[in-house]
Design a protein around this motif. Structure first.
Motif, PDB file in Angstrom:
ATOM      1  N   LYS A 278      15.982  -5.296   1.623  1.00 15.80           N
ATOM      2  CA  LYS A 278      15.420  -5.487   2.963  1.00 15.80           C
ATOM      3  C   LYS A 278      16.304  -6.402   3.805  1.00 15.80           C
ATOM      4  N   ALA A 281      19.520  -4.753   4.841  1.00 17.76           N
ATOM      5  CA  ALA A 281      19.305  -3.702   5.831  1.00 17.76           C
ATOM      6  C   ALA A 281      18.932  -4.253   7.208  1.00 17.76           C
ATOM      7  N   LYS A 282      18.208  -5.363   7.251  1.00 13.18           N
ATOM      8  CA  LYS A 282      17.668  -5.863   8.514  1.00 13.18           C
ATOM      9  C   LYS A 282      18.525  -6.938   9.193  1.00 13.18           C
TER      10      LYS A 282
END
Length: 360
Positions: A278, A281-282
């Motif tokens: 996460k 990706a963010k």
């Protein structure tokens, strides 16, 4: 024939052939646990790791094993979760071990120390080296068994009202920095502040502190630090790959069936991998948004990095001389770190250095 007699005389093969196995082999008790998090619910990444863990436990147990997740401050203070698990107030907690270095500096080795390992190296030490074994031996003193349950990857170096131009700017700097790194900041002349994530913005806004670090672009943007301190440093030399842990009360874990114990371990490992995915990706999009809105990036000056490294190594030597727990774990940690860096300097760094210079 009575069912009990049938099972006793037929053996497992007979039970399976008769289709009675689901009732016998897979029967599990309904269990309800509570998980105390050290993080605010607004952070879907790091707090979300506890949610991911709890949902996987429920899925793998067919809904029989339920864990409710409670944000920091709901059941107990964010930094009170070790006491809560140790005393059995809650069955488990999701937290960063270095928050509790005040109890024993060895806690920090279960998460991150200045100039420690990156996330992949830390995971390798835990799962394939002696890390998990050594840390569990240490945590047993607190009636706790640990499971790796997340990693943020390398973090940013925090938000500053004024950018640091040299080591001289560290003098008197009131800096919110997580856990153990404060010991090094103090040796550099700074004034470390250990403040829970949910309270950082207010302290920075009011000027109670001059600077603050949390994790990285995605979470930092959510917490709004760029609105009150526009200068954003990198890298966090104190957190190259901080591990988040699931702490479980030893008695509560021992009371579980073998199947439920395996479910806890598998769910924690799933959450461990998912959390960093996460963040990776963010974070890129969040960093672009921060810079486009006026955030000023700066790299720590070399004299700051050099001084921090020197003081960190001196601190570790001092701790090894006076804290047997630290010495036992750090000796193995340092050996593994050296071997990992020897490897990473070739294939990993060679590839990364080239790719990050390309225009893709």
């Amino acid at each position: 024939m009575q069912r009990r007699s049938f099972i006793r005389h037929s053996g497992l093969a007979g039970v399976l052939a008769a289709g009675a196995a689901p009732a016998v082999v897979h029967a599990q008790a309904n269990i309800r646990w509570r998980l105390a998090s050290s993080f605010p619910k607004s952070l879907d990444t790091i707090y979300g790791g506890g949610d991911v863990f709890a949902k996987k436990v429920a899925e793998m147990s067919g809904g029989k094993f339920q864990i409710t997740v409670h944000p920091g401050g709901e059941l107990m203070p964010p930094f009170g979760v070790v006491d809560g698990v140790q005393n059995g107030t809650v069955e488990c907690a999701h937290t960063v071990p270095y928050y509790f270095f005040g109890k024993d500096e060895t806690f920090a080795l279960g998460a991150a120390i200045p100039f420690g390992m990156n996330s992949r190296q830390m995971t390798a030490w835990m799962f394939e080296g002696n890390g998990l074994k050594l840390m569990r031996e240490f945590y047993a003193q607190y009636n706790i068994i640990s499971f790796p349950c997340g990693n943020t990857g390398a973090q940013m170096g925090g938000w500053y009202r004024k950018p640091l131009q040299s080591i001289a700017d560290m003098k008197g700097l009131k800096f919110r920095v997580g856990g153990f790194a404060g010991k090094v900041v103090e040796r550099l002349g700074g004034v470390p502040q250990n403040i829970p994530g949910g309270e950082i913005y207010q302290a920075l806004e009011k000027g109670t502190i001059d600077a603050a670090e949390w994790i990285g672009p995605y979470d930092d943007q959510k917490l709004g630090f760029n609105k009150v301190a526009p200068n954003y440093a990198y890298p966090a030399w104190w957190e190259g790959g901080p591990q988040i842990d699931l702490f479980v009360n030893q008695k509560a874990f021992n009371s579980l069936s073998a199947e439920y114990k395996a479910i806890v371990e598998a769910a924690a490992t799933y959450s461990h991998v998912e959390m960093q995915a996460k963040y990776d990706a963010k974070n890129p999009a969040a960093l672009k948004q921060l810079v486009s809105s006026g955030t000023k990036l700066f790299r720590f000056p070399k004299d700051v990095m050099d001084a921090a490294f020197k003081e960190s190594m001196a601190l570790y030597s001092e701790l090894s001389a006076k804290n047997p727990n630290w010495k036992k774990v750090y000796t193995d940690f340092a050996k593994f770190r050296a071997e990992q860096n020897l490897w990473f300097r070739f294939a990993e760094s060679g590839f990364d250095d080239f790719m990050q210079q390309q225009k893709l």
